[in-house]
Design a protein around this motif. Structure first.
Motif, PDB file in Angstrom:
ATOM      1  N   ALA A 230       0.810  -1.219   0.000  1.00 55.77           N
ATOM      2  CA  ALA A 230       0.000   0.000   0.000  1.00 55.77           C
ATOM      3  C   ALA A 230       0.845   1.272   0.000  1.00 55.77           C
ATOM      4  CB  ALA A 230      -0.927   0.001   1.216  1.00 55.77           C
ATOM      5  N   LYS A 231       2.036   1.211   0.609  1.00 61.50           N
ATOM      6  CA  LYS A 231       2.854   2.418   0.720  1.00 61.50           C
ATOM      7  C   LYS A 231       3.690   2.683  -0.530  1.00 61.50           C
ATOM      8  CE  LYS A 231       3.229   2.393   5.753  1.00 61.50           C
ATOM      9  NZ  LYS A 231       4.159   2.421   6.929  1.00 61.50           N
ATOM     10  N   LYS A 232       3.808   1.707  -1.424  1.00 60.50           N
ATOM     11  CA  LYS A 232       4.512   1.891  -2.702  1.00 60.50           C
ATOM     12  C   LYS A 232       5.958   2.339  -2.494  1.00 60.50           C
ATOM     13  CE  LYS A 232       0.599   1.034  -4.782  1.00 60.50           C
ATOM     14  NZ  LYS A 232       0.350  -0.262  -5.440  1.00 60.50           N
ATOM     15  N   ARG A 233       6.642   1.737  -1.521  1.00 63.35           N
ATOM     16  CA  ARG A 233       8.028   2.102  -1.236  1.00 63.35           C
ATOM     17  C   ARG A 233       9.040   1.171  -1.897  1.00 63.35           C
ATOM     18  NH1 ARG A 233       7.784   7.265   0.355  1.00 63.35           N
ATOM     19  NH2 ARG A 233       6.616   7.587   2.287  1.00 63.35           N
ATOM     20  N   VAL A 234       8.587  -0.017  -2.280  1.00 60.37           N
ATOM     21  CA  VAL A 234       9.496  -1.045  -2.803  1.00 60.37           C
ATOM     22  C   VAL A 234       9.162  -1.314  -4.257  1.00 60.37           C
ATOM     23  CG1 VAL A 234      10.231  -3.456  -2.583  1.00 60.37           C
ATOM     24  CG2 VAL A 234       9.759  -2.097  -0.532  1.00 60.37           C
ATOM     25  N   ASN A 235      10.202  -1.514  -5.079  1.00 63.03           N
ATOM     26  CA  ASN A 235       9.965  -1.989  -6.439  1.00 63.03           C
ATOM     27  C   ASN A 235      10.857  -3.189  -6.733  1.00 63.03           C
ATOM     28  OD1 ASN A 235      12.448  -0.664  -6.860  1.00 63.03           O
ATOM     29  ND2 ASN A 235      11.910  -0.182  -8.972  1.00 63.03           N
ATOM     30  N   ILE A 236      10.300  -4.119  -7.478  1.00 66.45           N
ATOM     31  CA  ILE A 236      11.016  -5.309  -7.941  1.00 66.45           C
ATOM     32  C   ILE A 236      10.892  -5.299  -9.452  1.00 66.45           C
ATOM     33  CG2 ILE A 236      11.166  -7.814  -7.855  1.00 66.45           C
ATOM     34  CD1 ILE A 236       9.775  -7.681  -5.126  1.00 66.45           C
ATOM     35  N   ALA A 237      12.017  -5.128 -10.139  1.00 69.54           N
ATOM     36  CA  ALA A 237      11.979  -4.845 -11.576  1.00 69.54           C
ATOM     37  C   ALA A 237      12.862  -5.819 -12.352  1.00 69.54           C
ATOM     38  CB  ALA A 237      12.423  -3.404 -11.839  1.00 69.54           C
ATOM     39  N   HIS A 278      16.357  -5.581 -10.591  1.00 73.62           N
ATOM     40  CA  HIS A 278      16.608  -4.470  -9.674  1.00 73.62           C
ATOM     41  C   HIS A 278      15.588  -4.528  -8.547  1.00 73.62           C
ATOM     42  CE1 HIS A 278      15.650  -0.249  -8.327  1.00 73.62           C
ATOM     43  NE2 HIS A 278      16.915  -0.355  -8.011  1.00 73.62           N
ATOM     44  N   ILE A 279      16.072  -4.469  -7.316  1.00 76.51           N
ATOM     45  CA  ILE A 279      15.208  -4.424  -6.142  1.00 76.51           C
ATOM     46  C   ILE A 279      15.580  -3.176  -5.351  1.00 76.51           C
ATOM     47  CG2 ILE A 279      14.491  -5.582  -4.018  1.00 76.51           C
ATOM     48  CD1 ILE A 279      15.239  -8.218  -5.305  1.00 76.51           C
ATOM     49  N   GLY A 280      14.611  -2.308  -5.104  1.00 75.90           N
ATOM     50  CA  GLY A 280      14.925  -1.050  -4.445  1.00 75.90           C
ATOM     51  C   GLY A 280      13.872  -0.630  -3.434  1.00 75.90           C
ATOM     52  N   TYR A 281      14.304   0.207  -2.519  1.00 76.33           N
ATOM     53  CA  TYR A 281      13.412   0.838  -1.544  1.00 76.33           C
ATOM     54  C   TYR A 281      13.583   2.339  -1.690  1.00 76.33           C
ATOM     55  CZ  TYR A 281      11.288   2.295   2.870  1.00 76.33           C
ATOM     56  OH  TYR A 281      10.494   2.902   3.813  1.00 76.33           O
ATOM     57  N   ASN A 282      12.481   3.081  -1.697  1.00 75.70           N
ATOM     58  CA  ASN A 282      12.556   4.499  -2.013  1.00 75.70           C
ATOM     59  C   ASN A 282      11.647   5.324  -1.124  1.00 75.70           C
ATOM     60  OD1 ASN A 282      13.303   6.672  -4.150  1.00 75.70           O
ATOM     61  ND2 ASN A 282      11.076   6.844  -3.955  1.00 75.70           N
ATOM     62  N   THR A 283      12.174   6.456  -0.632  1.00 76.12           N
ATOM     63  CA  THR A 283      11.379   7.542  -0.077  1.00 76.12           C
ATOM     64  C   THR A 283      11.835   8.805  -0.788  1.00 76.12           C
ATOM     65  OG1 THR A 283      12.900   8.185   1.702  1.00 76.12           O
ATOM     66  CG2 THR A 283      11.394   6.349   2.156  1.00 76.12           C
TER      67      THR A 283
END
Length: 342
Positions: A230-237, A278-283
């Motif tokens: 729900a927070k849309k902080r992580v992406n797996i690409a 690519h696996i990332g965490y973003n704010t």
């Protein structure tokens, strides 16, 4: 797992992801922010020569003495600067006596005009060793005996690629540079055209040799950016591409007077394969993640001989974004008025 089986599994995965993607996407740009990052990366350059029948092939593997590098980078709009070094205390960075010394330099620039992705690069690799020593010398012991080394073998590559994102509202910047963040899961097919000039130089038994390879190819790739939660902080690409191409090769010996001898011209059909994750965490301020990419192409020299070039690249990063100091923004805006491309 064989390469054909791996490709089949990956394409099945991407087919499922493509059907599951959403129809809307929101993309946030960080072009107006300064981003600083600390990176830990490694490159493995490998050439595999296979000879003999398919049921009993003989492989000779040449690779570089890989180094783990640390780097610090700063990005603002389209400007990026990086300073890197090789810490000797990291595992694998202090075994030159067994594997020889290798050098690796890779400069890569990407531009994103609308839905195009333009990449240009220069790569310089020198110093290889034979990796599979035990296949040829049963008495050889890893960690005790040195590898056969080719310190004068050098490969320089100049090349680029042009890609086009077919789907609207899909951001490759969020995967490549973290200059954007895609807030909804989405994927896109991406046709890619690539071109490359590679120059091989070596000295064996006092004899200099040189080979130039002109190659080009076309691939179809699929990129998917999955943003769960729900927070849309992580992406797996993940991404994958497969294609065909051609290569024109010229090789010759260089005599003591500088003249050429034993020149041979050949042409090959090449098969190209690339995949990555690519696996990332973003704010808006903090970001961290990792990347893993594999690029490979193969061609047959003769009926029972083939060559495969693999490049494996891994990276870990942690970064921070902040508004640019007024002096930087003011001076950049002045330069941009004179050079609109910035």
């Amino acid at each position: 797992m064989h390469l054909k089986s791996l490709i089949a599994v990956l394409f099945f995965l991407f087919t499922v992801l493509a059907k599951a993607q959403t129809d809307t996407a929101k993309i946030k740009s960080y072009a107006d922010q300064v981003m600083v990052r600390v990176n830990l990366d490694t490159n493995i350059e490998k050439y595999v020569f296979t000879e003999g029948p398919e049921d009993k092939p003989i492989e000779t593997i040449f690779t570089i003495n890989n180094k783990t590098r640390a780097s610090f980078s700063i990005d603002y709009r389209i400007i990026s600067a990086t300073v890197s070094f090789t810490p000797s205390f990291l595992p694998g960075n202090n075994d030159d006596e067994l594997k020889g010394s290798s050098s690796y330099a890779d400069f890569r620039f990407r531009f994103f005009p609308k839905k195009f992705i333009q990449t240009v690069y220069y790569k310089n690799v020198k110093g290889f060793y034979m990796e599979n020593m035990s296949d040829f010398f049963p008495e050889w012991k890893e960690g005790r005996d040195p590898y056969i080394q080719f310190p004068d073998l050098r490969v320089q590559s100049f090349g680029g690629s042009t890609a086009y994102v077919l789907k609207d509202n899909f951001s490759l910047k969020s995967i490549y540079t973290q200059g954007e963040w895609q807030k909804e899961s989405r994927g896109s097919w991406v046709p890619i055209v690539d071109y490359d000039l590679s120059i091989f130089r070596d000295i064996l038994d006092g004899r200099k040799g040189k080979e130039t390879q002109y190659s080009f190819g076309a691939s179809m790739g699929y990129f998917y950016n999955w943003v769960p939660g729900a927070k849309k902080r992580v992406n797996i690409a993940p991404n994958i591409s497969l294609g065909l191409g051609g290569m024109f090769s010229s090789s010759w010996d260089i005599l003591s007077d500088g003249s050429k001898a034993n020149k041979v011209n050949t042409q090959y059909l090449t098969i190209r394969f690339a995949t990555g994750l690519h696996i990332g965490y973003n704010t808006d301020r903090f970001l961290f993640g990792g990347k893993f990419n594999v690029n490979a192409y193969a061609y047959n020299e003769k009926r029972d001989q083939s060559v495969q070039n693999n490049n494996i690249y891994g990276l870990l990063y942690i970064g921070y974004r902040f508004p640019p100091p007024k002096v930087i923004k003011r001076n950049y805006d002045k330069v941009q008025k004179k050079i609109p491309i910035l």
